[in-house]
Scaffold this motif. Structure first.
Motif, short mmCIF file in Angstrom:
data_model
loop_
_atom_site.label_atom_id
_atom_site.label_comp_id
_atom_site.label_asym_id
_atom_site.label_seq_id
_atom_site.Cartn_x
_atom_site.Cartn_y
_atom_site.Cartn_z
N ALA A 161 0.84 -1.20 0.00
CA ALA A 161 0.00 0.00 0.00
C ALA A 161 0.87 1.24 0.00
O ALA A 161 1.93 1.28 0.64
CB ALA A 161 -0.93 0.01 1.21
N ILE A 162 0.42 2.26 -0.72
CA ILE A 162 1.08 3.56 -0.74
C ILE A 162 0.04 4.62 -0.43
O ILE A 162 -0.99 4.70 -1.09
CB ILE A 162 1.73 3.86 -2.11
N ALA A 163 0.30 5.42 0.60
CA ALA A 163 -0.60 6.50 0.98
C ALA A 163 0.17 7.82 0.92
O ALA A 163 1.31 7.91 1.41
CB ALA A 163 -1.15 6.28 2.38
N MET A 164 -0.45 8.82 0.32
CA MET A 164 0.18 10.14 0.20
C MET A 164 -0.73 11.17 0.84
O MET A 164 -1.58 11.78 0.19
CB MET A 164 0.44 10.46 -1.27
N PRO A 165 -0.59 11.37 2.16
CA PRO A 165 -1.42 12.35 2.85
C PRO A 165 -0.95 13.77 2.57
O PRO A 165 0.25 14.04 2.44
CB PRO A 165 -1.23 11.99 4.33
N ASN A 166 -1.93 14.66 2.45
CA ASN A 166 -1.62 16.08 2.21
C ASN A 166 -0.70 16.30 1.03
O ASN A 166 0.31 17.00 1.11
CB ASN A 166 -1.03 16.71 3.47
N LEU A 167 -1.04 15.63 -0.09
CA LEU A 167 -0.30 15.85 -1.33
C LEU A 167 -0.28 17.34 -1.65
O LEU A 167 0.75 17.91 -2.03
CB LEU A 167 -0.94 15.06 -2.46
N VAL A 168 -1.43 17.96 -1.54
CA VAL A 168 -1.56 19.40 -1.36
C VAL A 168 -2.49 19.54 -0.17
O VAL A 168 -3.09 18.57 0.27
CB VAL A 168 -2.13 20.10 -2.62
N GLU A 169 -2.61 20.72 0.38
CA GLU A 169 -3.37 20.87 1.61
C GLU A 169 -4.79 20.31 1.47
O GLU A 169 -5.57 20.73 0.62
CB GLU A 169 -3.45 22.34 2.01
N GLY A 170 -5.09 19.32 2.31
CA GLY A 170 -6.41 18.71 2.33
C GLY A 170 -6.62 17.55 1.39
O GLY A 170 -7.62 16.84 1.49
N LEU A 171 -5.68 17.32 0.45
CA LEU A 171 -5.84 16.27 -0.55
C LEU A 171 -5.03 15.04 -0.17
O LEU A 171 -3.83 15.13 0.08
CB LEU A 171 -5.40 16.76 -1.93
N ASN A 172 -5.68 13.88 -0.15
CA ASN A 172 -5.04 12.62 0.17
C ASN A 172 -5.35 11.59 -0.91
O ASN A 172 -6.51 11.44 -1.31
CB ASN A 172 -5.53 12.08 1.52
N ILE A 173 -4.34 10.89 -1.38
CA ILE A 173 -4.55 9.83 -2.35
C ILE A 173 -3.75 8.60 -1.92
O ILE A 173 -2.79 8.69 -1.15
CB ILE A 173 -4.15 10.24 -3.78
N GLY A 174 -4.15 7.45 -2.43
CA GLY A 174 -3.43 6.22 -2.11
C GLY A 174 -3.89 5.08 -2.98
O GLY A 174 -4.93 5.15 -3.66
N ALA A 175 -3.11 4.01 -2.97
CA ALA A 175 -3.43 2.82 -3.76
C ALA A 175 -2.79 1.60 -3.13
O ALA A 175 -1.82 1.71 -2.35
CB ALA A 175 -2.94 2.99 -5.20
N GLY A 176 -3.33 0.44 -3.46
CA GLY A 176 -2.78 -0.80 -2.93
C GLY A 176 -3.05 -1.97 -3.85
O GLY A 176 -4.00 -1.94 -4.65
N ILE A 177 -2.20 -2.99 -3.76
CA ILE A 177 -2.37 -4.22 -4.50
C ILE A 177 -2.15 -5.40 -3.56
O ILE A 177 -1.47 -5.27 -2.54
CB ILE A 177 -1.40 -4.33 -5.70
N ALA A 178 -2.76 -6.53 -3.90
CA ALA A 178 -2.62 -7.72 -3.05
C ALA A 178 -2.81 -8.97 -3.88
O ALA A 178 -3.51 -8.97 -4.90
CB ALA A 178 -3.62 -7.68 -1.91
N THR A 179 -2.18 -10.05 -3.43
CA THR A 179 -2.49 -11.40 -3.90
C THR A 179 -3.10 -12.13 -2.72
O THR A 179 -2.48 -12.26 -1.67
CB THR A 179 -1.23 -12.14 -4.39
N ASP A 180 -4.33 -12.58 -2.88
CA ASP A 180 -5.10 -13.17 -1.79
C ASP A 180 -5.25 -14.67 -2.00
O ASP A 180 -5.89 -15.12 -2.96
CB ASP A 180 -6.48 -12.50 -1.73
N GLN A 181 -4.65 -15.45 -1.10
CA GLN A 181 -4.80 -16.90 -1.16
C GLN A 181 -6.15 -17.26 -0.55
O GLN A 181 -6.27 -17.51 0.66
CB GLN A 181 -3.66 -17.60 -0.41
N ALA A 182 -7.18 -17.25 -1.38
CA ALA A 182 -8.55 -17.40 -0.90
C ALA A 182 -8.89 -18.85 -0.53
O ALA A 182 -9.79 -19.08 0.27
CB ALA A 182 -9.53 -16.90 -1.94
N SER A 183 -8.22 -19.81 -1.12
CA SER A 183 -8.42 -21.22 -0.80
C SER A 183 -7.15 -21.98 -1.18
O SER A 183 -6.18 -21.39 -1.67
CB SER A 183 -9.64 -21.79 -1.54
N GLU A 184 -7.15 -23.27 -0.99
CA GLU A 184 -5.96 -24.06 -1.32
C GLU A 184 -5.65 -24.03 -2.81
O GLU A 184 -4.51 -24.20 -3.23
CB GLU A 184 -6.16 -25.51 -0.86
N THR A 185 -6.67 -23.79 -3.64
CA THR A 185 -6.48 -23.84 -5.09
C THR A 185 -6.76 -22.52 -5.80
O THR A 185 -6.70 -22.46 -7.02
CB THR A 185 -7.40 -24.92 -5.70
N GLN A 186 -7.06 -21.46 -5.02
CA GLN A 186 -7.46 -20.21 -5.66
C GLN A 186 -6.68 -19.03 -5.10
O GLN A 186 -6.68 -18.79 -3.89
CB GLN A 186 -8.96 -19.97 -5.46
#
Length: 297
Positions: A161-186
């Motif tokens: 995850a990447i979070a950029m608080p107060n990129l300019v005053e009051g503006l916050n943006i962020g993004a994230g990625i994940a690989t989720d092992q939801a089951s033994e085969t998925q």
């Protein structure tokens, strides 16, 4: 190297609740199906122990443990290495995509909360980690970068995850990625992005989350947006919307939530109304109204 004697503190909250929940098989406007209503009283008390100490090399070690109803709900330890970042081991979201799972302003609770199954990747929420997870976080050029990993089904679930608080005053943006092992085969892939902006007493935001499910024609997409307004230093109101599209289901889940709260000293009074149509892509519709009285100590 062991931490030197440090500080230990105890804090907590105690809450009294009244909750009314209505379920309808067709829609909440009663154009079909029969309503099923439940009214309940509840209490929720949480005690949190937290401590910290400094090691001989200057690194700081901190620890927390939260108990609710006498049972352990979460705990974790963090080693802060200064400019080298922080390492954590916790059963809560201290790093990774879970720290930004839902950043949209609301009226006290997410509009999907407390209504049926909710809060995980299967519902379009970027919170894939479970149990104890290893985390790392650091700050670079004003951005907070963090990663997390835990093991499920003998395989790792990982996120960044990447979070950029107060990129300019009051503006916050962020993004994230994940690989989720939801089951033994998925193994599913998750992406989320958010933007929020605050100006004076008003905060607005939006977030989109995509779950790329390994099984064909089963992807999940969720879009959320909301607004909150601080009427004064004690009273605030908020409204949020969350819409989830299930590729494998005929219906899209639609959530709306409204809340208001009044705070005075260590006391907070909150009123929340959440509504959910086509729960989990099906045909059930739910509505929850909750009155909360919370004390902090």
């Amino acid at each position: 190297t062991f931490a030197q004697a440090g500080d230990l503190s105890v804090s907590g909250t105690a809450r009294m609740e009244y909750q009314s929940t209505t379920t309808n098989a067709t829609d909440r406007f009663n154009t079909g199906g029969a309503d099923s209503s439940t009214d309940t009283f509840a209490q929720n008390a949480t005690i949190t122990f937290s401590g910290s100490g400094e090691m001989d090399n200057g690194h700081t070690v901190s620890y927390f443990q939260a108990l609710s109803g006498g049972s352990l709900t979460s705990q974790g330890v963090t080693v802060d290495m200064g400019d080298m970042g922080a390492i954590s081991m916790a059963s809560a979201n201290k790093a990774g995509i879970g720290t930004i799972q839902d950043m949209v302003p609301n009226g006290g609770e997410q509009p999907w909360d407390d209504l049926g199954t909710h809060g995980g990747p299967a519902d379009g929420v970027a919170s894939p980690h479970a149990g104890n997870r290893l985390g790392y976080s650091t700050s670079v050029g004003g951005a907070t970068i963090s990663a997390a990993m835990n093991y499920e089904f003998a395989a790792p679930t990982t996120s960044l995850a990447i979070a950029m608080p107060n990129l300019v005053e009051g503006l916050n943006i962020g993004a994230g990625i994940a690989t989720d092992q939801a089951s033994e085969t998925q193994e599913n892939d998750i992406e989320t992005m958010y933007i929020t902006y605050s100006m004076g007493a008003v905060s607005v935001g939006a977030q989109t989350t995509d779950v790329d499910v390994q099984t064909a024609t089963s992807d999940i997409e969720r879009m959320a947006y909301g607004i909150s307004f601080a009427v004064n230093e004690n009273f605030s109101i908020g409204y949020g919307v969350s819409e989830t599209e299930y590729e494998a289901n005929a219906n899209d889940e639609e959530n709306t939530g409204f809340g208001l709260s009044y705070t005075s000293g260590g006391m907070k009074v909150g009123l929340i109304n959440n509504q959910k149509d086509n729960a989990n892509g099906g045909t059930s519709n739910l509505e929850m109204t909750e009155l909360q009285l919370t004390f902090a100590f």
